[in-house]
Design an enzyme around this catalytic site. Sequence first.
Site, PDB file in Angstrom:
ATOM      1  N   TYR A 101      -5.661   5.486  -8.882  1.00  0.00           N
ATOM      2  CA  TYR A 101      -6.798   4.663  -8.477  1.00  0.00           C
ATOM      3  C   TYR A 101      -8.063   5.061  -9.230  1.00  0.00           C
ATOM      4  O   TYR A 101      -8.867   4.201  -9.615  1.00  0.00           O
ATOM      5  CB  TYR A 101      -7.030   4.787  -6.968  1.00  0.00           C
ATOM      6  N   CYS A 133       0.820  -1.215   0.000  1.00  0.00           N
ATOM      7  CA  CYS A 133       0.000   0.000   0.000  1.00  0.00           C
ATOM      8  C   CYS A 133       0.853   1.264   0.000  1.00  0.00           C
ATOM      9  O   CYS A 133       1.687   1.451   0.887  1.00  0.00           O
ATOM     10  CB  CYS A 133      -0.903  -0.023   1.233  1.00  0.00           C
TER      11      CYS A 133
END
Length: 386
Positions: A248, A112
């Site tokens: 994203y 992440c």
Amino acid sequence: MHGCTVRVYKSHMFHTVKSITYCTMRYFCKQLLLNTRTGTKRTLTQLTNVSSALKRRNMVVSRTTTECKATLSSKGDYVRSKSAFRDWITADGSSGYKAESGRYHLYVSLACPWAHRALVVRKLKGLEHAISYDVVDWFLDVEGWSFTDKKPACTLDTVNRCSQLREVYHIANPDYDGRVTVPVVWDKEKKTIVNNESSEVIRMLNSEFNAYSAAEEQRKLDLYPENLRKDIDGVNEWIYSMINNGVYRSGFATTQEAYDVAVRELFQGLNKVDEILSKSRYLTGSELTEADIRLFTTLIRFDLVYVGHFKCNKMRIVDFPNIWGYLRDLYQIPGVADTVNFEHITKHYMTSHAMINPTRIVSIGPDIDFTTPHGRESHVRNLKQT
């Protein structure tokens, strides 16, 4: 706002049981199984009680999918929600959370980019001995982040002994039914989550734990200096929306229109960064700041996964003359490379997002050498390069 997350989806509608935590339910199930095997007469009664509790909360038990899905708008745009835990650790303890060595623990994912920020700042500030951390499994499914010691560089939960990160959230707040994200700052003393907002976590690590930095140079390092705060905040704002979150928005878009808008803004942002870096070593001048750390964790993943997996393939980072050298410059800062795990990065994205990669095949490349000379030494820096 900032955090790698999963939102739970079921194959049928459901309502979260707020008064019974995951840990409690697991305990009940184990007790029921044990009683069944040993012939205890209370088995039926316990089963009835648990069933009644579930019915009172209108929970529908149904089959789940292993697919991790993104939260989308009606137009197919990816929507990132705000973080839930926003308390602050201070050096003097005035916030109720005093900075102390050994008191706080990080839960992170090496895959992440948001959690990666915390690990980079922890390393640069020399806080390895002061703040411990655990690493979740790179595979993210509908149940959320989990712990394992069966995969390289993953760990069990060494503090709360939970099997899933959601259980940790429920210890902090039994009624919690929101997003489960990393990074998480856990207070071992109060047994609760202090903060799960990465932008705030890195500022706490930067300023509030100076007394515990391993070296004087690390203690003096300030990634958010007062004289540059206005510039740093300004850069952070558009880099977050266009680049950090832009990858994203591009990758999780479910309509052509949403993708086209997101990916064009992404490369507008990258071109803007390349222009800035043609004139200065770092985003706000000659000093390394948190703005560079926040951008670094996106850039290091870009050619590896965002170009192909998220369809961000208009240009690669290696095609930007200034960003490519800048990325290698940051990667080669002593200690930064230690926080990068390419296996976790590729396997997380390519196996967790079945809606993007239904075969879950992990690509073999690309081969990128971040250790080649970057040619940016002509600028003054605030960290000693070896």
